[in-house]
Write a protein that holds these residues in place. Structure first.
Motif, PDB file in Angstrom:
ATOM      1  N   PHE A 162       0.993  -1.255   0.179  1.00 14.05           N
ATOM      2  CA  PHE A 162       0.184  -0.129   0.168  1.00 14.05           C
ATOM      3  C   PHE A 162       1.266   1.208  -0.435  1.00 14.05           C
ATOM      4  O   PHE A 162       0.691   2.147  -1.140  1.00 14.05           O
ATOM      5  CB  PHE A 162      -1.164   0.162   1.246  1.00 14.05           C
ATOM      6  N   ALA A 163       1.599   1.473   0.947  1.00 11.80           N
ATOM      7  CA  ALA A 163       2.826   2.556   1.214  1.00 11.80           C
ATOM      8  C   ALA A 163       3.608   3.210  -0.137  1.00 11.80           C
ATOM      9  O   ALA A 163       4.224   4.167  -0.219  1.00 11.80           O
ATOM     10  CB  ALA A 163       3.177   2.425   2.299  1.00 11.80           C
ATOM     11  N   GLU A 164       3.624   1.921  -1.556  1.00 13.07           N
ATOM     12  CA  GLU A 164       4.374   2.076  -2.056  1.00 13.07           C
ATOM     13  C   GLU A 164       3.798   2.391  -3.389  1.00 13.07           C
ATOM     14  O   GLU A 164       4.534   3.167  -4.250  1.00 13.07           O
ATOM     15  CB  GLU A 164       5.110   0.871  -2.424  1.00 13.07           C
ATOM     16  N   ILE A 165       2.570   2.070  -3.227  1.00 12.72           N
ATOM     17  CA  ILE A 165       1.971   3.060  -4.270  1.00 12.72           C
ATOM     18  C   ILE A 165       0.216   4.411  -3.938  1.00 12.72           C
ATOM     19  O   ILE A 165       0.778   5.504  -5.054  1.00 12.72           O
ATOM     20  CB  ILE A 165       0.666   1.949  -4.686  1.00 12.72           C
ATOM     21  N   PHE A 166       0.058   4.035  -2.529  1.00 14.64           N
ATOM     22  CA  PHE A 166      -0.333   5.205  -1.947  1.00 14.64           C
ATOM     23  C   PHE A 166       0.694   6.285  -0.826  1.00 14.64           C
ATOM     24  O   PHE A 166       1.166   5.864  -0.572  1.00 14.64           O
ATOM     25  CB  PHE A 166      -1.961   5.330  -1.644  1.00 14.64           C
ATOM     26  N   ASP A 167       0.037   7.519  -0.833  1.00 12.82           N
ATOM     27  CA  ASP A 167       0.614   8.136  -0.034  1.00 12.82           C
ATOM     28  C   ASP A 167      -0.755   7.407   1.775  1.00 12.82           C
ATOM     29  O   ASP A 167      -1.730   8.701   1.922  1.00 12.82           O
ATOM     30  CB  ASP A 167       0.361   9.758   0.041  1.00 12.82           C
ATOM     31  N   VAL A 168       0.279   7.034   2.677  1.00 14.34           N
ATOM     32  CA  VAL A 168      -0.033   6.560   3.702  1.00 14.34           C
ATOM     33  C   VAL A 168      -0.306   7.127   4.949  1.00 14.34           C
ATOM     34  O   VAL A 168      -1.559   7.158   5.493  1.00 14.34           O
ATOM     35  CB  VAL A 168       0.414   5.281   4.281  1.00 14.34           C
ATOM     36  N   ASP A 169       0.779   7.705   4.947  1.00 13.01           N
ATOM     37  CA  ASP A 169       0.466   9.009   6.353  1.00 13.01           C
ATOM     38  C   ASP A 169      -1.443  10.431   5.441  1.00 13.01           C
ATOM     39  O   ASP A 169      -1.609   9.990   6.750  1.00 13.01           O
ATOM     40  CB  ASP A 169       1.565   9.348   6.549  1.00 13.01           C
ATOM     41  N   TRP A 170      -0.824  10.224   4.235  1.00 12.38           N
ATOM     42  CA  TRP A 170      -2.439  11.415   4.358  1.00 12.38           C
ATOM     43  C   TRP A 170      -3.443  10.014   4.431  1.00 12.38           C
ATOM     44  O   TRP A 170      -4.438  11.218   5.007  1.00 12.38           O
ATOM     45  CB  TRP A 170      -2.204  11.898   2.412  1.00 12.38           C
ATOM     46  N   PHE A 171      -3.635   9.418   3.806  1.00  9.25           N
ATOM     47  CA  PHE A 171      -4.403   8.442   3.941  1.00  9.25           C
ATOM     48  C   PHE A 171      -5.119   8.007   5.063  1.00  9.25           C
ATOM     49  O   PHE A 171      -6.559   8.396   5.268  1.00  9.25           O
ATOM     50  CB  PHE A 171      -4.399   6.612   3.362  1.00  9.25           C
ATOM     51  N   ILE A 172      -4.168   8.171   5.846  1.00  9.92           N
ATOM     52  CA  ILE A 172      -4.533   7.866   8.012  1.00  9.92           C
ATOM     53  C   ILE A 172      -5.318   9.352   8.462  1.00  9.92           C
ATOM     54  O   ILE A 172      -5.894   9.450   8.740  1.00  9.92           O
ATOM     55  CB  ILE A 172      -3.800   7.828   8.424  1.00  9.92           C
ATOM     56  N   SER A 173      -4.232  10.249   8.095  1.00  9.34           N
ATOM     57  CA  SER A 173      -4.377  11.810   8.365  1.00  9.34           C
ATOM     58  C   SER A 173      -6.124  12.120   7.853  1.00  9.34           C
ATOM     59  O   SER A 173      -6.781  12.590   8.495  1.00  9.34           O
ATOM     60  CB  SER A 173      -3.472  12.537   8.118  1.00  9.34           C
ATOM     61  N   PRO A 392       8.862  -2.447 -13.447  1.00 12.34           N
ATOM     62  CA  PRO A 392       8.849  -3.627 -12.900  1.00 12.34           C
ATOM     63  C   PRO A 392       7.540  -4.181 -12.037  1.00 12.34           C
ATOM     64  O   PRO A 392       7.267  -5.173 -12.020  1.00 12.34           O
ATOM     65  CB  PRO A 392      10.469  -3.982 -12.298  1.00 12.34           C
ATOM     66  N   PHE A 393       6.739  -3.208 -12.102  1.00 14.78           N
ATOM     67  CA  PHE A 393       5.900  -2.581 -11.135  1.00 14.78           C
ATOM     68  C   PHE A 393       4.336  -2.928 -12.227  1.00 14.78           C
ATOM     69  O   PHE A 393       4.472  -1.480 -12.355  1.00 14.78           O
ATOM     70  CB  PHE A 393       5.526  -2.029 -10.022  1.00 14.78           C
ATOM     71  N   SER A 394       3.321  -2.975 -11.919  1.00 18.79           N
ATOM     72  CA  SER A 394       2.252  -3.249 -12.947  1.00 18.79           C
ATOM     73  C   SER A 394       1.861  -2.841 -12.629  1.00 18.79           C
ATOM     74  O   SER A 394       0.975  -1.228 -13.261  1.00 18.79           O
ATOM     75  CB  SER A 394       2.107  -4.304 -13.381  1.00 18.79           C
ATOM     76  N   SER A 395       1.106  -2.279 -11.474  1.00 19.13           N
ATOM     77  CA  SER A 395       0.228  -0.975 -10.747  1.00 19.13           C
ATOM     78  C   SER A 395       1.099   0.020 -11.296  1.00 19.13           C
ATOM     79  O   SER A 395       0.248   1.283 -10.792  1.00 19.13           O
ATOM     80  CB  SER A 395      -0.131  -1.543  -8.920  1.00 19.13           C
ATOM     81  N   ARG A 396       2.380   0.358 -10.648  1.00 21.29           N
ATOM     82  CA  ARG A 396       3.066   1.807 -10.509  1.00 21.29           C
ATOM     83  C   ARG A 396       2.803   2.682 -11.935  1.00 21.29           C
ATOM     84  O   ARG A 396       3.038   3.147 -12.202  1.00 21.29           O
ATOM     85  CB  ARG A 396       3.907   1.611 -10.254  1.00 21.29           C
ATOM     86  N   MET A 397       3.134   1.143 -12.894  1.00 20.02           N
ATOM     87  CA  MET A 397       3.108   1.810 -14.587  1.00 20.02           C
ATOM     88  C   MET A 397       1.483   2.448 -14.777  1.00 20.02           C
ATOM     89  O   MET A 397       0.783   3.099 -14.887  1.00 20.02           O
ATOM     90  CB  MET A 397       3.554   1.009 -15.586  1.00 20.02           C
TER      91      MET A 397
END
Length: 579
Positions: A162-173, A392-397
């Protein structure tokens, strides 16, 4: 009869006409021989030098090499009776997703010993649906939500968390007033806790969660919901729908590195042209295999796509002709190009193609490139070194393509899958930017009949069929269709807005958007068929206004009133399809 493709028969007919003209002149005994001597060569020369009414370009089918696909499309665009790059009356609508005073906050609602975990399923955008609904499910259960676990076992085997795709701290706050969210589950002594694992049915209602999940949660304190996508009812009360929107459009923000790469792509596209189209071509082998369509590739195509289709064991045998009649086959790249030209986009328009591997490769893309030479992708705009950290990461692409598609002036989708729905809804929420979806059921019949009409007739009829499929406000009845595609509960109308004025969202949301650098100020980037479906399949139930509404628009041509609302008769692809 004139057709927009100049065929060999027409060339032979042209030569025959020339012969008839000269023969007729020679037989006219009343004409002076000198006139005949001068006129005949001049007529012949004029016939040879005169250009055809429509320029012709020849292509070969990537599958049937013995067949020639002959085009004679105009290089310039036509006219829709509206601006190509904007939606009608979009300035009267804005996204609004603040909670009402009746919506309890996390502090007063969250039980101290209840923890909800979810395991998402599918590709990036399918997982996004699970994340959104997980927040709502946690709210319904008065539970703390553990940051969702992403699917790393799907077709693409992406190992991103999750943290490699989305800003996890922003998501929580951002969601702290709605739902308490923690990064990991542990007991008071810091030891790991094994949650009780279960799965809820698709479209599970709030009452369903109360009956099925809550008893287990009270007893076990921690529950893991597996394969969590589309596991929440599409129909919820307005406050819960607005919570969905706060998650989707504001809390789910891609990481800084992904946003920076998306921003770079958009900037480079803007350097090439003031406006550009993003095209989600969706013509990959897995998409064609899943759809059950046939594109004329003979035994080779059937073997290749048939092998891929076996990955989905729940899929029943397909009737390709029936599937195409129902509008469930993606258009070919060639057909997409013809559609765009008929809608008014000329050959000078720049296209960004958000797509993976195209079935048939460069040969399949050749007709589209001939119609729109300015064809780009992240691979052609970025250097290999720039793209290397993401490749190498389909979700990031996929996330990068999502950003560029969202920021495009016009977004064109070739299917009704997860990315298409997510972007359609997002573009409605942030200003109703044009989103074109082919009315594939009607266009199938039109393309089949194209050789029996002129280009002008073809283009006019196509524009008529596309009314209601262009991303205009109020194309879809409020509350109808898949919510992520039509977030009507989160779109407000300002009847007093001035032309050209873009209303801002309420203060809570506006504050979350401050500092944005992208063009549109919002970059928190983030007919049912008769077939029988199993429990894992779900079709969108979009209902559009009846055709009888046309009567109210007397005095207007059909293809000049893009806001006209027609009944939508195109079924969507299953929502569980992995994109």
């Amino acid at each position: 009869m004139t057709v927009y493709g100049i065929t060999m028969k027409q060339r032979r007919d042209k030569a025959s006409i020339n012969h008839i003209i000269i023969t007729t002149l020679l037989r006219r005994r009343r004409l002076h021989p000198a006139i005949i001597f001068i006129s005949a060569p001049l007529l012949l020369l004029f016939s040879m030098l005169a250009p055809s009414p429509i320029p012709s370009v020849t292509f070969r089918s990537p599958f049937n090499s013995h067949q020639q696909l002959l085009f004679g499309l105009p290089a310039g665009g036509g006219s829709l009776g509206r601006h190509l790059w904007s939606s009608t009356h979009s300035d009267l609508y804005y996204g609004c997703s603040n909670a009402t005073h009746n919506f309890s906050n996390a502090v007063t609602k969250t039980h101290p010993n209840r923890y909800l975990l979810i395991a998402t399923s599918g590709g990036l955008n399918q997982q996004r649906t699970g994340i959104i609904d997980a927040v709502v499910a946690a709210y319904l259960l008065n539970a703390s939500l553990v940051v969702p676990k992403l699917d790393q076992q799907s077709f693409w085997k992406d190992t991103s968390n999750f943290a490699e795709i989305f800003d996890v701290d922003w998501f929580i706050s951002f969601l702290q007033n709605d739902v308490r969210i923690i990064k990991q589950l542990s007991d008071e002594e810091g030891k790991s806790v094994t949650p009780y694992s279960m799965r809820v049915p698709r479209k599970c209602t709030p009452e369903c969660y109360e009956d099925r999940v809550l008893p287990r949660l009270v007893k076990k304190h921690a529950v893991l919901l597996t394969k969590f996508d589309y596991r929440l009812s599409n129909r919820l009360d307005a406050d819960l729908q607005k919570l969905r929107c706060r998650v989707n459009y504001h809390a789910l923000k891609f990481t800084d590195s992904i946003q920076a790469m998306g921003r770079l792509l958009v900037e480079r596209m803007r350097m090439k042209s003031k406006h550009f189209i993003a095209l989600h071509l969706r013509y990959e082998p897995d998409m064609l295999a899943f759809s059950g369509c046939y594109y004329g590739g003979g035994g080779k195509e059937r073997r290749e796509l048939g092998a891929i289709r076996k990955r989905w064991k729940s899929l029943h045998a397909s009737n390709p002709e029936k599937v195409r009649r129902q509008g469930r086959c993606p258009l070919t790249p060639e057909e997409v190009g013809v559609m765009l030209r008929a809608l008014g986009f000329g050959s000078d328009v720049h296209l960004y193609v958000a797509s993976g591997e195209v079935y048939g490769g460069e040969e399949t893309l050749a007709p589209l490139k001939a119609l729109f030479p300015n064809l780009h992708s992240k691979e052609t705009i970025l250097d290999k070194e720039e793209l290397a950290p993401f490749a190498p990461f389909s979700s990031r692409m996929a996330a990068i393509d999502f950003i560029v598609s969202d920021q495009s002036d016009v977004f064109v989708t070739n299917n009704n899958g997860n990315m298409a729905k997510m972007l359609a809804g997002r573009r409605r929420y942030f200003g109703h930017k044009p989103t074109i979806r082919p009315n594939a059921k009607k266009l199938y019949r039109l393309f089949m009949n194209k050789n029996n009409m002129s280009w002008e007739e073809f283009a006019s009829q196509l524009r008529t069929y596309q009314v209601g499929f262009m991303g205009e406000p109020n194309e879809v009845k409020p509350g109808k269709g898949e919510f992520h595609e039509n977030p009507s509960s989160c779109i407000c109308q300002d009847s007093e807005a001035k032309v050209g004025e873009v209303p801002y969202p309420p203060n809570q949301i506006r504050e979350s958007l401050e500092g944005d650098k992208m063009d549109n100020k919002y970059t928190d980037i983030g007919d049912i068929t008769e077939d029988q479906f199993n429990e894992e399949e779900e079709w969108s139930d979009v209902h559009y206004l009846d055709d009888t509404r046309q009567i109210e628009f007397q005095g207007y041509r059909m293809d000049s009133v893009p806001g006209l609302l027609l009944k939508h008769d195109q079924p969507g692809l299953e929502e569980f399809f992995l994109d």
